[in-house]
Design a protein around this motif. Structure first.
Motif, PDB file in Angstrom:
ATOM      1  N   HIS A  54       0.927  -1.059   0.010  1.00 28.14           N
ATOM      2  CA  HIS A  54       0.134  -0.015  -0.170  1.00 28.14           C
ATOM      3  C   HIS A  54       0.729   1.234  -0.061  1.00 28.14           C
ATOM      4  O   HIS A  54       0.737   2.284  -0.788  1.00 28.14           O
ATOM      5  N   ARG A  55       1.954   1.426   0.959  1.00 25.08           N
ATOM      6  CA  ARG A  55       2.661   2.550   1.081  1.00 25.08           C
ATOM      7  C   ARG A  55       3.444   2.596  -0.210  1.00 25.08           C
ATOM      8  O   ARG A  55       3.694   3.927  -0.610  1.00 25.08           O
ATOM      9  N   ARG A  56       4.135   1.511  -0.789  1.00 28.79           N
ATOM     10  CA  ARG A  56       4.966   1.822  -1.919  1.00 28.79           C
ATOM     11  C   ARG A  56       4.070   2.244  -2.988  1.00 28.79           C
ATOM     12  O   ARG A  56       4.589   2.851  -3.879  1.00 28.79           O
ATOM     13  N   ASP A  57       3.092   1.903  -3.486  1.00 27.74           N
ATOM     14  CA  ASP A  57       2.054   2.150  -4.611  1.00 27.74           C
ATOM     15  C   ASP A  57       1.654   3.646  -4.185  1.00 27.74           C
ATOM     16  O   ASP A  57       1.769   4.418  -5.386  1.00 27.74           O
ATOM     17  N   ALA A  58       1.386   4.092  -3.067  1.00 31.45           N
ATOM     18  CA  ALA A  58       1.082   5.390  -2.909  1.00 31.45           C
ATOM     19  C   ALA A  58       2.224   6.444  -3.138  1.00 31.45           C
ATOM     20  O   ALA A  58       2.298   7.372  -3.675  1.00 31.45           O
ATOM     21  N   ALA A  59       3.616   5.966  -2.669  1.00 28.48           N
ATOM     22  CA  ALA A  59       4.752   6.707  -2.960  1.00 28.48           C
ATOM     23  C   ALA A  59       5.130   6.745  -4.355  1.00 28.48           C
ATOM     24  O   ALA A  59       5.545   7.926  -5.093  1.00 28.48           O
ATOM     25  N   LYS A  60       4.853   5.725  -5.173  1.00 26.22           N
ATOM     26  CA  LYS A  60       5.222   5.813  -6.745  1.00 26.22           C
ATOM     27  C   LYS A  60       4.193   6.847  -7.418  1.00 26.22           C
ATOM     28  O   LYS A  60       4.526   7.401  -8.269  1.00 26.22           O
ATOM     29  N   ARG A  61       2.996   6.994  -6.803  1.00 27.41           N
ATOM     30  CA  ARG A  61       1.857   7.797  -7.617  1.00 27.41           C
ATOM     31  C   ARG A  61       1.907   9.122  -7.006  1.00 27.41           C
ATOM     32  O   ARG A  61       1.054   9.758  -7.444  1.00 27.41           O
TER      33      ARG A  61
END
Ligand SMILES: Nc1ncnc2c1ncn2[C@@H]1O[C@H](COP(=O)(O)OP(=O)(O)O)[C@@H](O)[C@H]1O
Ligand SMILES: Nc1ccn([C@@H]2O[C@H](COP(=O)(O)OP(=O)(O)O)[C@@H](O)[C@H]2O)c(=O)n1
Length: 210
Positions: A54-61
């Motif tokens: 969840h947090r890695r997806d949010a960071a990439k976006r």
């Protein structure tokens, strides 16, 4: 000129960064907002900041528009969640280039956070590590929260600050610590004006030494 300002929560680094940027005619980036924006994106989508996916997806976006709603990003729960996502090396590397690109634009910038002097801008022209006792910092944060309408208990704010300090200093990647060449500025017994004058003196001293 690049000025790096690091330190723990509510030490006064944001207040100093703003005034120092105005004083030297530089742009300013509050890097804590990047981690807050990642955490907020996870929370708003109903995700879990403890979940690496969840947090890695949010960071990439993440994009710059997410930094605009500062009032929402400054909610206490978001600060706590930010320190959880910030311990993830993949989240940190996703926001590193944004910070370095910001600093590289002439005539330079003031960046404040936890790892500016150690990791983001190790070649900064001047580095400050701003501290204050946990009690003084909690009192400042509590006053700020009460002014904003919160009824948080002072002892709860102190406990939150201590928990965040512990997480930020003990993480394996980019822990909060002064760079070897940082000037330490303890603001426990300094008001905002005195802290600002001390900071300008330290930065001007660094400039003279270059
Ligand atoms: N030297 C100081 N003395 C008293 N209050 C301060 C001082 N520096 C900052 N403050 C206040 O403390 C609170 C936290 O300051 P801030 O600059 O946001 O800290 P940080 O960016 O380190 O979290 C703010 O309400 C600010 O006005
Ligand atoms: N350069 C940075 C800036 C913030 N952070 C993280 O983001 C959280 C929120 O940072 P912040 O600077 O907005 O928090 P305050 O000091 O304003 O309370 C911190 O507790 C850190 O865990 C970081 O790891 N590295």
């Amino acid at each position: 000129m690049i000025i790096a300002i690091d330190g723990p929560a509510a030490s006064g680094k944001g207040t100093l960064a703003k005034r120092i940027a105005a004083h030297f005619g530089l742009r300013r980036l509050d890097t804590g907002l990047l981690y807050r924006a990642v955490a907020r994106a996870v929370l708003e989508s109903g995700g879990d900041v403890e979940d690496p996916g969840h947090r890695r997806d949010a960071a990439k976006r993440l994009d710059a528009a997410a930094l605009r709603d500062e009032a929402a990003l400054r909610q206490p729960g978001v600060g706590e969640a930010a320190s959880i996502v910030a311990a993830d090396p993949e989240v940190r590397s996703a926001v590193l280039a944004f910070q370095r690109d910001f600093a590289a634009v002439p005539p330079g910038a003031v960046l404040d956070g936890r790892d500016i002097g150690t990791v983001v801008c190790p070649c900064a022209d001047a580095k400050l590590f701003v501290t204050a006792s946990a009690e003084a910092r909690a009192e400042r944060r509590w006053r700020e929260m009460v002014a904003g309408g919160s009824d948080a208990a002072p002892e709860q704010v102190l406990a939150d600050i201590r928990r965040r300090d512990a997480r930020d200093t003990s993480r394996a990647v980019s822990p909060l610590r002064p760079a070897d060449d940082a000037h330490l500025l303890d603001t426990t017994d300094l008001d905002i004006e005195a802290a600002f004058r001390a900071a300008v003196d330290l930065i001007s001293g660094s400039q003279a030494a270059i």
